[in-house]
Scaffold this active site. Structure first.
Site, PDB file in Angstrom:
ATOM      1  N   ASP A  67      81.056  71.552  82.231  1.00 40.90           N
ATOM      2  CA  ASP A  67      79.662  71.609  82.681  1.00 40.90           C
ATOM      3  C   ASP A  67      79.040  70.228  82.797  1.00 40.90           C
ATOM      4  OD1 ASP A  67      79.626  71.126  79.934  1.00 40.90           O
ATOM      5  OD2 ASP A  67      78.830  73.087  79.430  1.00 40.90           O
ATOM      6  N   ASN A 136      74.299  80.396  69.821  1.00 35.46           N
ATOM      7  CA  ASN A 136      73.956  81.683  70.445  1.00 35.46           C
ATOM      8  C   ASN A 136      75.184  82.327  71.107  1.00 35.46           C
ATOM      9  OD1 ASN A 136      74.369  80.120  72.697  1.00 35.46           O
ATOM     10  ND2 ASN A 136      72.291  80.314  73.516  1.00 35.46           N
ATOM     11  N   HIS A 138      77.227  80.858  73.281  1.00 37.57           N
ATOM     12  CA  HIS A 138      77.574  80.418  74.635  1.00 37.57           C
ATOM     13  C   HIS A 138      78.890  79.640  74.645  1.00 37.57           C
ATOM     14  CE1 HIS A 138      75.093  76.388  74.428  1.00 37.57           C
ATOM     15  NE2 HIS A 138      76.298  76.220  73.958  1.00 37.57           N
ATOM     16  N   GLU A 143      75.241  81.156  79.110  1.00 32.55           N
ATOM     17  CA  GLU A 143      74.296  81.585  78.093  1.00 32.55           C
ATOM     18  C   GLU A 143      74.310  83.101  77.945  1.00 32.55           C
ATOM     19  OE1 GLU A 143      73.143  79.431  76.241  1.00 32.55           O
ATOM     20  OE2 GLU A 143      72.055  77.804  77.212  1.00 32.55           O
TER      21      GLU A 143
HETATM   22  P1  PGA Z   1      78.227  71.410  69.585  1.00 29.65           P
HETATM   23  O1  PGA Z   1      78.007  72.310  70.856  1.00 29.65           O
HETATM   24  O2  PGA Z   1      79.679  71.092  69.541  1.00 29.65           O
HETATM   25  O3  PGA Z   1      77.372  70.217  69.812  1.00 29.65           O
HETATM   26  O4  PGA Z   1      77.801  72.221  68.404  1.00 29.65           O
HETATM   27  C1  PGA Z   1      78.928  73.303  71.157  1.00 29.65           C
HETATM   28  C2  PGA Z   1      78.424  74.079  72.323  1.00 29.65           C
HETATM   29  O5  PGA Z   1      77.202  74.249  72.433  1.00 29.65           O
HETATM   30  O6  PGA Z   1      79.248  74.533  73.123  1.00 29.65           O
END
Ligand code: PGA
Length: 249
Positions: A67, A136, A138, A143
């Site tokens: 992304d 959450n 994702h 999302e």
């Molecule tokens: P993080 O993010 O490794 O910064 O916790 C993971 C994600 O949101 O995919």
């Protein structure tokens, strides 16, 4: 599904990098799907060490990133292209022309999404897709929602994602509200998925992803039906996953 439970973040990073290095050794011209965020940083550091020690080379590797924020240029300090340069690409022998991250400032975002999907398909999808998981549930920037979106698409970031990512920006207002993300289709088409999760704040999401119903309310739950899912978590991240799930699968 195979679950590796590691003592802490450092061991998790060693394990994940070891699995990625094995892929490169097995298939030097492999396609690696890459992730950003704080969790993969230790994995990338260890991959750089392995490269510097002469254990692996990225000369023939192609990378596709999950992304990119929409609306900031690739040179922006918080763009995911910049993240990849800082934590991996600038330290290894990968050819820049073999690294692919969605364009965060496309003239036509829809076209960019279609072209990204067509490209990923043309190279046969990732041999190994590295994934973090959001609090959450994702994956990439897919999302929670009402359906799984198969294609690369523009996404409005969930408010909790914007808040979680604001730690990397000077203030909340600077956090982009949209991104381009690879869809569930390309993630599921990867030959192997390597999901990494560290810390107590991921425990709930990891439990929902691995043990809950398969639902777009928790996008990572779709990984339960991936034929080659490898999960590497630390003890805190896996603390809500029952022992029998960790042992049996
Ligand atoms: P993080 O993010 O490794 O910064 O916790 C993971 C994600 O949101 O995919």
């Amino acid at each position: 599904m195979r679950i590796y439970e590691e003592k802490n973040y450092e061991n998790l990073s060693l394990r994940a990098a070891g699995l990625m290095a094995a892929e490169i050794i097995k298939k030097p011209e492999c396609v690696l799907g890459l992730a950003t965020g704080s969790t993969p940083i230790g994995t990338y550091e260890e991959l750089c060490r392995k490269y510097q020690a002469g254990i692996i080379s990225f000369r023939q590797v192609t990378t596709i990133n999950l992304d990119e924020y929409l609306g900031i240029p690739s040179e922006h300090s918080q763009s995911y292209r910049h993240f990849m340069e800082k934590h991996l690409f600038s330290h290894i022998d990968i050819k820049r022309e073999n690294t692919f991250v969605p364009d965060g400032l496309p003239t036509d975002a829809e076209w960019e999404c279609t072209a990204y999907d067509a490209f990923i398909q043309s190279i046969g999808y990732a041999d190994l897709q590295l994934l973090g998981i959001g609090r959450n549930g994702h994956i990439g920037f897919n999302e929670p929602g009402l359906s799984f979106i198969k294609e690369t698409h523009v996404v409005d970031l969930a408010e909790d994602t914007v808040l979680a990512n604001s730690r990397f920006f000077e203030c909340l207002d600077q956090v982009p509200r949209q991104a381009i993300t690879m869809g569930i289709g390309a993630i599921m088409a990867a030959k192997r998925v390597l999901l990494i999760a560290s810390g107590e704040e991921k425990a709930e999401a990891l439990h929902a992803a691995l043990c809950g119903p398969i639902t777009p309310a928790c996008p990572a739950s779709i990984l339960q039906v991936h034929p080659d899912l490898v999960v590497v978590g630390d003890e805190a991240g896996l603390s809500k996953v029952p022992e029998e799930v960790k042992r049996c699968r």
